[in-house]
Design an enzyme around this catalytic site. Sequence first.
Site, short mmCIF file in Angstrom:
data_model
loop_
_atom_site.label_atom_id
_atom_site.label_comp_id
_atom_site.label_asym_id
_atom_site.label_seq_id
_atom_site.Cartn_x
_atom_site.Cartn_y
_atom_site.Cartn_z
N LYS A 19 0.84 -1.19 0.00
CA LYS A 19 0.00 0.00 0.00
C LYS A 19 0.88 1.25 0.00
CE LYS A 19 0.15 2.21 3.41
NZ LYS A 19 0.77 2.84 4.60
N ASP B 183 0.26 8.47 4.61
CA ASP B 183 0.86 7.13 4.52
C ASP B 183 0.34 6.24 5.67
OD1 ASP B 183 3.07 5.33 3.22
OD2 ASP B 183 3.36 5.23 5.39
#
Lengths: 308, 308
Positions: A91, A169
Amino acid sequence: MAPVRIAVVGLGKIARDQHLPAIAANPAFTLVATVSREGDGVPGVPHFQSLDQLLERGPAIDAAALCTPPQVRHELAAMALARGTHLFLEKPPGATLAEVAALQGMAQASGATLFASWHSRFAAGVAPARSWLAGRRIDRVQITWREDVRVWHPGQAWIWEPGGLGVFDPGINALSIATHILPQRFFLKSAVLEFPANRAAPIAADMHFCDTHGAPIHMDLDWRQTGPQTWDIVVETDAGRLTLSNGGAVLALPDRTERDEDREYAGLYAHFAALIRSGQCDVDVTPLQLVADAFLCGRRREVEAFED
Amino acid sequence: MAPVRIAVVGLGKIARDQHLPAIAANPAFTLVATVSREGDGVPGVPHFQSLDQLLERGPAIDAAALCTPPQVRHELAAMALARGTHLFLEKPPGATLAEVAALQGMAQASGATLFASWHSRFAAGVAPARSWLAGRRIDRVQITWREDVRVWHPGQAWIWEPGGLGVFDPGINALSIATHILPQRFFLKSAVLEFPANRAAPIAADMHFCDTHGAPIHMDLDWRQTGPQTWDIVVETDAGRLTLSNGGAVLALPDRTERDEDREYAGLYAHFAALIRSGQCDVDVTPLQLVADAFLCGRRREVEAFED
């Protein structure tokens, strides 16, 4: 079935801490190569400086896990998919939504499995939280995700560059859980993003979402929290309060608390193996879409410069 | 078939210049109401201060065209779709990608037609350009979209607010054409967005895209161009150059030039009528996705303050 011959591309912290141990522990996979521009790889496993080199003169591979920063992920992914290599994407699945859509098209064309992974969805409390919330009325959601960037991303310059997401993030992990456990879709109403004067990515964000039934969802995202860290999602429902804490590991329900050992990457690789066996893809860009929406519509505020 | 009873919501410049004349000229529709907080509406047509008021005590409607700024569009759209009202959304279809996805879900549930319109796709040269490019090798694309914001958006404060898109308000028209005529998907490689010191939205952008076959696409977007205005897309192919100019109205091919009268909104309403008749939706968020990607990954540069 013969094990899937897999290469790990990008040997940073996440690859060494999570991917390599998870692959070693899963008999469905055998690690046949590693790739990284710098460093040494793993004893006994062929190592290459680039994916190009691996594909040209390395051992045959069936699959690759891409653990490089998102800004350089697309080119590598396209190169692998063009050869029909199954792909596990760390991811976020890319730096942009359009490039992920392009990868989906390539995977469809080549018949390869594309797995855009969201590791937090495999935290121990997430699946039971999703089951418990299904069908309930959601009254209000509070997402608090506050951590110390100096502890979790020491010296990672790419994370502050355009496409590196900054505080999103970690924030995208919270969004990957929320989009998975909440029974209704939700979307942004307003956001304030705080950018350090010397950085191209935000260090904090305050966001108000709303689900399709009107329930408010507030998200408090901050990378400046020293001391105890907070990764909590609290959902108020018609049947009481659900609290998912420790990034999804601990689930508190009105009548009980569940905590289980960390199994995120074991779960991810089991899922990847199942996708490959059944010839399927799993690409949900919703968490990245919500982040893009925050950049698109959020108000920007400049804050104190950040030095590592 | 009885005409579709339609209301126009948001009586700004685009509604008066384009929607009302197009509806008047199309026998598939009959205008039964208008809605706007300020102003007077249209002689002989019931007028309401809000969509709420129209739905409560106005004439029955089958469809609505939403011409309000994108920041307030979602709530109105959800209110209409919940009653099964067919919806024509001016571009962009929303302030965020996630809210448009939510509307798609609502339209599916209610069986209403949802049309996320991109008027530039109905410019005279666009359909023949798309046909001519189908199957060709694309070598290079240059998109130049330079206009004078003071001429086209005088005093429109909402356009400079978060969610108002700034120079991407016209730029998304170029992207709606490019995504429609080019045979391959494309995605952002890098972007620089220029924000006036006193505004929350960009006044110019320089963007490099790449299609899935590797062809470079450069986009030059600027709101500070006085004098002649430029809305051109130039595509270099293995069969020579295609130039689409005047915002899609004029198509120059190696062997001929085509120009036709403006018929964008006539085409849009003919398409909306066909969608309603066949019970379909037409929602392509690709242009908005590319804009969100530019905000997500673009580098930001502060430039001189802009005063209307």
